[in-house]
Design a protein around this motif. Structure first.
Motif, PDB file in Angstrom:
ATOM      1  N   ASP A  49       3.064   3.683 -23.447  1.00  0.00           N
ATOM      2  CA  ASP A  49       3.578   3.901 -22.090  1.00  0.00           C
ATOM      3  C   ASP A  49       2.589   4.668 -21.219  1.00  0.00           C
ATOM      4  N   HIS A  50       1.569   5.240 -21.841  1.00  0.00           N
ATOM      5  CA  HIS A  50       0.544   5.931 -21.042  1.00  0.00           C
ATOM      6  C   HIS A  50      -0.235   4.943 -20.170  1.00  0.00           C
ATOM      7  N   SER A  51      -0.343   3.717 -20.645  1.00  0.00           N
ATOM      8  CA  SER A  51      -1.283   2.777 -20.028  1.00  0.00           C
ATOM      9  C   SER A  51      -0.760   2.184 -18.727  1.00  0.00           C
ATOM     10  N   LEU A  52      -1.604   2.267 -17.681  1.00  0.00           N
ATOM     11  CA  LEU A  52      -1.280   1.638 -16.398  1.00  0.00           C
ATOM     12  C   LEU A  52      -2.104   0.372 -16.186  1.00  0.00           C
ATOM     13  N   VAL A  53      -2.865  -0.065 -17.189  1.00  0.00           N
ATOM     14  CA  VAL A  53      -3.904  -1.064 -16.907  1.00  0.00           C
ATOM     15  C   VAL A  53      -3.343  -2.400 -16.403  1.00  0.00           C
ATOM     16  N   THR A  54      -2.189  -2.808 -16.901  1.00  0.00           N
ATOM     17  CA  THR A  54      -1.647  -4.100 -16.456  1.00  0.00           C
ATOM     18  C   THR A  54      -1.138  -3.988 -15.023  1.00  0.00           C
ATOM     19  N   ARG A  55      -0.450  -2.879 -14.735  1.00  0.00           N
ATOM     20  CA  ARG A  55       0.027  -2.669 -13.368  1.00  0.00           C
ATOM     21  C   ARG A  55      -1.170  -2.569 -12.404  1.00  0.00           C
ATOM     22  N   GLN A  56      -2.186  -1.851 -12.866  1.00  0.00           N
ATOM     23  CA  GLN A  56      -3.407  -1.656 -12.069  1.00  0.00           C
ATOM     24  C   GLN A  56      -4.032  -3.015 -11.732  1.00  0.00           C
ATOM     25  N   ALA A  57      -4.168  -3.873 -12.723  1.00  0.00           N
ATOM     26  CA  ALA A  57      -4.765  -5.198 -12.480  1.00  0.00           C
ATOM     27  C   ALA A  57      -3.867  -6.037 -11.580  1.00  0.00           C
ATOM     28  N   GLY A  58      -2.543  -5.907 -11.743  1.00  0.00           N
ATOM     29  CA  GLY A  58      -1.617  -6.624 -10.860  1.00  0.00           C
ATOM     30  C   GLY A  58      -1.788  -6.174  -9.414  1.00  0.00           C
ATOM     31  N   ASN A  59      -2.055  -4.895  -9.228  1.00  0.00           N
ATOM     32  CA  ASN A  59      -2.196  -4.351  -7.868  1.00  0.00           C
ATOM     33  C   ASN A  59      -3.466  -4.827  -7.171  1.00  0.00           C
ATOM     34  N   ARG A  60      -4.356  -5.480  -7.909  1.00  0.00           N
ATOM     35  CA  ARG A  60      -5.564  -6.025  -7.260  1.00  0.00           C
ATOM     36  C   ARG A  60      -5.177  -6.994  -6.135  1.00  0.00           C
ATOM     37  N   VAL A  61      -4.083  -7.743  -6.320  1.00  0.00           N
ATOM     38  CA  VAL A  61      -3.651  -8.703  -5.291  1.00  0.00           C
ATOM     39  C   VAL A  61      -3.355  -7.961  -3.985  1.00  0.00           C
ATOM     40  N   TRP A  62      -2.598  -6.873  -4.091  1.00  0.00           N
ATOM     41  CA  TRP A  62      -2.096  -6.199  -2.875  1.00  0.00           C
ATOM     42  C   TRP A  62      -3.209  -5.444  -2.162  1.00  0.00           C
ATOM     43  N   ALA A  63      -4.129  -4.911  -2.937  1.00  0.00           N
ATOM     44  CA  ALA A  63      -5.282  -4.235  -2.317  1.00  0.00           C
ATOM     45  C   ALA A  63      -6.134  -5.260  -1.571  1.00  0.00           C
ATOM     46  N   ALA A  64      -6.390  -6.394  -2.207  1.00  0.00           N
ATOM     47  CA  ALA A  64      -7.190  -7.435  -1.542  1.00  0.00           C
ATOM     48  C   ALA A  64      -6.478  -7.937  -0.292  1.00  0.00           C
ATOM     49  N   GLN A  65      -5.153  -8.089  -0.396  1.00  0.00           N
ATOM     50  CA  GLN A  65      -4.385  -8.591   0.754  1.00  0.00           C
ATOM     51  C   GLN A  65      -4.452  -7.601   1.925  1.00  0.00           C
ATOM     52  N   ALA A  66      -4.383  -6.309   1.608  1.00  0.00           N
ATOM     53  CA  ALA A  66      -4.467  -5.290   2.674  1.00  0.00           C
ATOM     54  C   ALA A  66      -5.825  -5.365   3.370  1.00  0.00           C
ATOM     55  N   VAL A  67      -6.883  -5.526   2.593  1.00  0.00           N
ATOM     56  CA  VAL A  67      -8.235  -5.574   3.177  1.00  0.00           C
ATOM     57  C   VAL A  67      -8.412  -6.841   4.012  1.00  0.00           C
ATOM     58  N   LEU A  68      -8.023  -7.987   3.464  1.00  0.00           N
ATOM     59  CA  LEU A  68      -8.189  -9.244   4.210  1.00  0.00           C
ATOM     60  C   LEU A  68      -7.375  -9.218   5.495  1.00  0.00           C
TER      61      LEU A  68
END
Ligand code: CP
Length: 333
Positions: free
Chosen positions: A303-322
């Motif tokens: 449960d310590h790991s955020l890596v999957t959520r972090q990778a999922g959030n790549r979509v939203w960060a890219a969308q904000a920038v575009l």
């Protein structure tokens, strides 16, 4: 926003992160913003997350996305000004980039460093030549020294994690404005890797200014001060991890004696045992990760790991920038 190459292209990190989280709640709220616009994703190096998340982000904004694997399918590009092109390169960036600028409304580029010549890599010649000659906004999908879409995602993920589950910051942190302790720790790896993710994470966390930021690495793994200035730096990983709220794990090769692997001590791998000293820290990594080299299975699968959520959030960060770039270039009526 006219380009997205580093944190310096962003006026308000928190506003951009909030935009990303708003897209996570409502992915199609700006589905007309990119109508009749085309985005080109040029890869000179491999990718899984960046390629797919940016395509999805573009699609959510109504854009057409075209991926071009320049390294495998394109002519070998020349980037040096005044080059006598009698070697392997076939087409000069001066000729190719303006054409790409006619085909696309936004041009996104991924290119890695050579790790052979520090001055060349840190001059960011490849991406700068695209910016110089394309005539359209350029977005970095990771350059020789920085990975800004990853770093924006990392801040989005930290903020989201703090919103979703209060960290229970110890009393002494209240006096420090309740800032989370964020630790960037070097991890072992079998081959020399770029400094991009670590440089970029340091640059963004320092610019964000809302974390107690510590970097820990073995001797001789100093990063460029250009990015780390403002962070506490220590060679003592155990001390760094004490009371940490977020631990970002990443390998990088040497900066001073450029591009070398001096040290591969498995003691630097982050384990469940080491996490006991933290404030029940959340663990981050940009991926891909070498399991049981950089990070143990037990941490990655916990449960310590955020890596999957972090990778999922790549979509939203890219969308904000575009979307910020598209706002400067509204849809053709
Ligand atoms: N983190 C990241 O950039 O992943 P990819 O190399 O798969 O795009």
């Amino acid at each position: 926003m006219k380009k997205f190459i580093s944190v310096h292209d962003v006026t308000d990190i928190n506003a951009l992160a909030a935009k990303a989280l708003a897209y996570k709640t409502n992915p199609l709220m700006d589905k007309q913003l990119g109508e009749n616009k085309r985005i080109g994703l040029l890869f000179l190096n491999p990718s899984l997350r960046t390629r797919l998340s940016t395509q999805i982000a573009a699609k959510n904004l109504g854009m057409e996305a075209i991926v071009f694997n320049v390294d495998k399918e394109g002519w070998m590009l020349e980037f040096e000004e005044g080059a006598i092109m009698s070697g392997n390169t076939v087409e000069h960036i001066k000729d190719a980039a303006p054409i790409l600028g006619q085909y696309f409304d936004i041009l996104c580029i991924r290119t890695f460093p050579s790790l052979k010549n520090r001055e060349d890599d840190y001059s960011e010649m490849y991406i700068n030549q695209f910016i110089k000659y394309a005539g359209v906004p350029v977005v970095s999908l990771e350059s020789a020294t920085l990975h800004p879409l990853q770093s924006l995602t990392d801040i989005v993920t930290i903020k989201e994690s703090m919103q979703n589950s209060p960290l229970g910051l110890p009393a002494e942190k209240e006096g420090a404005g309740g800032k989370p302790k964020v630790v960037l720790t070097w991890a072992p790896h079998i081959k020399p890797l770029p400094q991009c993710v670590a440089n970029s994470f340091a640059q963004w966390i320092n610019a964000w200014g809302e974390a107690d930021f510590v970097i820990t690495h073995p001797q001789d793994y100093e990063l460029s001060e250009e990015f780390t200035k403002g962070a506490t730096i220590t060679h003592d990983q155990d001390a760094a991890l004490k009371d940490a709220d977020f631990v970002y794990v990443k390998n990088w090769s040497t900066f001073n004696d450029y591009g070398k692997v001096y040290e591969n001590d498995p003691e630097w791998m982050l384990t469940e045992e080491k996490l006991k000293a933290t404030n029940n820290a959340k663990v981050m990594h940009c991926l891909p990760v070498r399991r049981n080299v950089e990070l143990s299975d037990e941490v990655l699968d916990s449960d310590h790991s955020l890596v999957t959520r972090q990778a999922g959030n790549r979509v939203w960060a890219a969308q904000a920038v575009l979307s910020e770039i598209l706002k400067q270039h509204p849809p053709t009526p």
